[in-house]
Design a protein around this motif. Structure first.
Motif, PDB file in Angstrom:
ATOM      1  N   TRP A 161       0.829  -1.210   0.000  1.00  8.70           N
ATOM      2  CA  TRP A 161       0.000   0.000   0.000  1.00  8.70           C
ATOM      3  C   TRP A 161       0.860   1.255   0.000  1.00  8.70           C
ATOM      4  N   GLU A 162       2.001   1.186   0.659  1.00  8.93           N
ATOM      5  CA  GLU A 162       2.836   2.361   0.883  1.00  8.93           C
ATOM      6  C   GLU A 162       3.936   2.552  -0.154  1.00  8.93           C
ATOM      7  N   LYS A 163       3.874   1.826  -1.280  1.00 11.60           N
ATOM      8  CA  LYS A 163       4.861   1.991  -2.339  1.00 11.60           C
ATOM      9  C   LYS A 163       4.509   3.121  -3.309  1.00 11.60           C
ATOM     10  N   ALA A 164       3.263   3.535  -3.329  1.00 13.84           N
ATOM     11  CA  ALA A 164       2.813   4.503  -4.330  1.00 13.84           C
ATOM     12  C   ALA A 164       3.532   5.845  -4.175  1.00 13.84           C
ATOM     13  N   ARG A 165       3.757   6.499  -5.315  1.00 14.02           N
ATOM     14  CA  ARG A 165       4.357   7.832  -5.340  1.00 14.02           C
ATOM     15  C   ARG A 165       3.466   8.734  -6.174  1.00 14.02           C
ATOM     16  N   GLU A 298       6.707  14.251   7.017  1.00 17.55           N
ATOM     17  CA  GLU A 298       7.313  14.196   5.701  1.00 17.55           C
ATOM     18  C   GLU A 298       6.550  13.157   4.872  1.00 17.55           C
ATOM     19  N   PRO A 299       6.522  13.297   3.537  1.00 15.16           N
ATOM     20  CA  PRO A 299       5.880  12.265   2.723  1.00 15.16           C
ATOM     21  C   PRO A 299       6.553  10.909   2.936  1.00 15.16           C
ATOM     22  N   ALA A 300       5.751   9.844   2.962  1.00  6.92           N
ATOM     23  CA  ALA A 300       6.300   8.496   3.154  1.00  6.92           C
ATOM     24  C   ALA A 300       7.104   8.041   1.945  1.00  6.92           C
ATOM     25  N   THR A 301       6.778   8.571   0.749  1.00  8.41           N
ATOM     26  CA  THR A 301       7.510   8.253  -0.473  1.00  8.41           C
ATOM     27  C   THR A 301       7.857   9.538  -1.198  1.00  8.41           C
ATOM     28  N   ARG A 302       8.901   9.488  -1.995  1.00  6.18           N
ATOM     29  CA  ARG A 302       9.349  10.652  -2.765  1.00  6.18           C
ATOM     30  C   ARG A 302       9.111  10.395  -4.240  1.00  6.18           C
ATOM     31  N   PHE A 303       8.505  11.366  -4.910  1.00  2.00           N
ATOM     32  CA  PHE A 303       8.199  11.207  -6.324  1.00  2.00           C
ATOM     33  C   PHE A 303       9.431  11.431  -7.191  1.00  2.00           C
ATOM     34  N   GLY A 304      10.311  12.298  -6.790  1.00  2.00           N
ATOM     35  CA  GLY A 304      11.444  12.666  -7.629  1.00  2.00           C
ATOM     36  C   GLY A 304      11.154  13.945  -8.377  1.00  2.00           C
ATOM     37  N   LYS A 305      11.633  14.057  -9.588  1.00  2.00           N
ATOM     38  CA  LYS A 305      11.418  15.271 -10.363  1.00  2.00           C
ATOM     39  C   LYS A 305       9.928  15.449 -10.660  1.00  2.00           C
ATOM     40  N   PRO A 306       9.451  16.674 -10.692  1.00  2.00           N
ATOM     41  CA  PRO A 306       8.024  16.907 -10.959  1.00  2.00           C
ATOM     42  C   PRO A 306       7.677  16.770 -12.439  1.00  2.00           C
ATOM     43  N   ILE A 307       7.860  15.554 -12.953  1.00  2.00           N
ATOM     44  CA  ILE A 307       7.575  15.269 -14.356  1.00  2.00           C
ATOM     45  C   ILE A 307       6.385  14.328 -14.414  1.00  2.00           C
ATOM     46  N   HIS A 308       5.378  14.688 -15.187  1.00  2.00           N
ATOM     47  CA  HIS A 308       4.166  13.900 -15.262  1.00  2.00           C
ATOM     48  C   HIS A 308       4.214  12.873 -16.383  1.00  2.00           C
ATOM     49  N   GLY A 309       3.394  11.850 -16.255  1.00  2.00           N
ATOM     50  CA  GLY A 309       3.213  10.882 -17.323  1.00  2.00           C
ATOM     51  C   GLY A 309       3.602   9.484 -16.914  1.00  2.00           C
ATOM     52  N   CYS A 310       3.354   8.539 -17.815  1.00  2.00           N
ATOM     53  CA  CYS A 310       3.626   7.127 -17.563  1.00  2.00           C
ATOM     54  C   CYS A 310       4.489   6.576 -18.682  1.00  2.00           C
TER      55      CYS A 310
END
Length: 320
Positions: A161-165, A298-310
């Motif tokens: 559950w906690e892997k999502a970014r 603090e956020p539990a996960t870090r997204f990284g660069k603010p770049i959108h898309g898949c």
């Protein structure tokens, strides 16, 4: 300890793309959630200075728990804390129901069960909690196997559950409207989510009350790909970053990524009827993007660069 105001933590960056060129983009990090404004049994943000009259932001009802093996039927899922074994399955809970409708009727056999054991509505159902596990056609005369897309509801653990970014960006236009982009990655594959604007009407006034509206209107349903990624852009007729201040008509507290582990959506309400509430039994917030308030974690996960898309196996595409 309070960390910072959500709107200040949201970075202001310039992004080079056709639609966002030379515009100021506010970036809001995603926070893994175990319910309404709660993670590990603690508040994610303090809204006392922005929405003091919205009770659920402070009581923070849980929408998922941890599976308690061997517990009697009707036992509530356990509270997830920092000490919880992350290899244990996520389980259903009635905390949301008890907060909004104490004593509301619900099928007790649906409590404290792993998420993959929750079925779906079927043709002829008369209530939200009329459930069935749809069997696959090749096993219909044998012990049924769940008939779902590959990877969906595979008895996720707390760690899964906690892997999502996630990341949300917003551009406010001169006319007071805003463009909002959301990307969720490493969530459950082929999963159904709805997106919601959760906030306060008439903030800081004697008549303040909370609201929950579909982000960008109906439809607000999105589905992740086989890698657990989804991207959505919406145009809003208001400034989603507007301040919570006396005299304002409304303000956004946070945006919610509401995970429907039964694979179904419930119209323009994230909770259907409270007496048979999907919240905690069929769905719950997996990620939130705080917009106002004072951040406490603090956020539990870090997204990284603010770049959108898949990214797909055959080609990569990113939207900025």
């Amino acid at each position: 300890m309070k960390l910072a105001k959500a709107g200040l933590v949201a970075l202001t960056v310039a992004v080079s793309s056709v639609s966002f060129a030379a515009k100021k983009v506010q970036v809001f990090p995603g926070y893994i959630s175990h319910g309404i404004n709660v993670y590990n049994g603690e508040l994610i943000a303090d809204y006392s200075s922005t929405s003091p009259g919205v009770e659920w932001l402070f009581e923070a009802p849980r929408e998922i728990g941890v599976f308690i093996e061997g517990a009697p039927e009707g036992t509530d899922g356990g509270v997830i804390t920092a000490e919880t074994d992350r290899s244990l399955p996520v389980a259903t809970t009635r905390d949301f129901l008890d907060f909004f409708n104490p004593g509301g009727e619900i099928d007790l056999s649906l409590l404290n069960v792993p998420l993959d054991q929750i079925g779906s509505n079927f043709f002829g159902f008369t209530a939200v909690d009329d459930r069935i596990i749809p069997p696959s056609f090749d096993t219909v005369e044998e012990d049924p196997e769940v008939y779902r897309s590959a990877g969906v509801n595979a008895a996720p653990t707390v760690g899964d559950w906690e892997k999502a970014r996630g990341v949300m960006t917003a551009v406010v236009h001169k006319d007071g409207t805003s463009t909002v982009r959301i990307t969720l990655r490493d969530a459950f594959p082929n999963a159904v989510f709805t997106l919601w604007d959760i906030g306060s009407s008439r903030p800081l006034s004697d008549t303040e009350e909370g609201y929950a509206v579909p982000l960008g209107g109906i439809p607000n349903v999105v589905r992740t790909d086989a890698n657990g990624c989804v991207f959505r852009e919406v145009e809003l007729p208001y400034d989603i970053t507007r301040a919570c201040e006396l005299g304002a008509g409304s303000c956004t507290s946070y945006v919610a990524g509401f995970y429907h582990w039964d694979g179904q959506a419930y119209g323009a309400s994230p909770a259907a009827t409270f007496a048979n509430a999907p919240g905690g039994v069929y769905a719950g917030n997996q990620m939130v993007w705080p917009v106002n308030g004072e951040l406490l974690q603090e956020p539990a996960t870090r997204f990284g660069k603010p770049i959108h898309g898949c990214r797909t196996p055959r080609r990569s595409f990113f939207k900025y």
